[in-house]
Design a protein around this motif. Structure first.
Motif, mmCIF file in Angstrom:
data_model
loop_
_atom_site.group_PDB
_atom_site.id
_atom_site.type_symbol
_atom_site.label_atom_id
_atom_site.label_comp_id
_atom_site.label_asym_id
_atom_site.label_seq_id
_atom_site.Cartn_x
_atom_site.Cartn_y
_atom_site.Cartn_z
ATOM 1 N N UNK A 126 0.814 -1.217 0.000
ATOM 2 C CA UNK A 126 0.000 0.000 0.000
ATOM 3 C C UNK A 126 0.851 1.272 0.000
ATOM 4 N N UNK A 127 2.111 1.153 0.358
ATOM 5 C CA UNK A 127 2.998 2.306 0.366
ATOM 6 C C UNK A 127 3.448 2.590 -1.069
ATOM 7 N N UNK A 128 3.182 3.804 -1.583
ATOM 8 C CA UNK A 128 3.561 4.105 -2.975
ATOM 9 C C UNK A 128 5.065 4.064 -3.225
ATOM 10 N N UNK A 129 5.873 4.141 -2.188
ATOM 11 C CA UNK A 129 7.321 4.078 -2.368
ATOM 12 C C UNK A 129 7.805 2.658 -2.631
ATOM 13 N N UNK A 130 6.945 1.667 -2.400
ATOM 14 C CA UNK A 130 7.320 0.260 -2.605
ATOM 15 C C UNK A 130 6.705 -0.258 -3.892
ATOM 16 N N UNK A 131 7.424 -1.141 -4.534
ATOM 17 C CA UNK A 131 6.914 -1.799 -5.735
ATOM 18 C C UNK A 131 6.810 -3.273 -5.421
ATOM 19 N N UNK A 132 5.609 -3.813 -5.519
ATOM 20 C CA UNK A 132 5.386 -5.218 -5.147
ATOM 21 C C UNK A 132 4.743 -5.969 -6.306
#
Length: 133
Positions: A126-132
């Protein structure tokens, strides 16, 4: 519903006996035309994609011993792959290359079953800084 190979062969023979549907051919023009019918604005750049498609189709023509149903399903998969590639190219068109700076190490989540790893993955995604994935 699960169909066995034998069911697929019977269906193929019935369809061919009716004579309504010709055996699908593996030609570049046919596959590209089907992709163009499915996706408005479809275009296939003359690059490695077209060369790769030619090689793949030539191999199928020479080595694949598929019945009608197998050929039909394979044709649909090829069309789907081309449309997906076109959509991805269109989506990333005009985006700049990523910065050549240092990359962060990936975060790998490990845990025993039922210990909250899926919940943690969902929370981090859910954190936009992470790419999952």
């Amino acid at each position: 519903m699960h169909l066995s190979i034998r069911h697929g062969q019977v269906i193929s023979r019935l369809v061919m006996l009716q004579g309504e549907t010709p055996m699908p051919e593996f030609t570049e023009s046919e596959i590209v035309a089907a992709a163009a019918r499915q996706e408005p604005g479809f275009r296939l750049a003359e690059d490695m994609a077209m060369d790769g498609l030619r090689v793949l189709l030539e191999d199928y023509r020479q080595t694949a011993t598929l019945n009608f149903l197998g050929r039909r399903l394979l044709s649909r998969q090829l069309v789907h792959a081309l449309v997906t590639r076109f959509r991805l190219e269109r989506r990333f068109e005009g985006e700049s290359e990523p910065a050549a700076g240092p990359e962060e190490s990936p975060l790998v989540i490990l845990g025993l079953p039922r210990s909250g790893t899926t919940f943690l993955h969902g929370l981090l995604s859910r954190d936009p800084a992470n790419r999952t994935p």
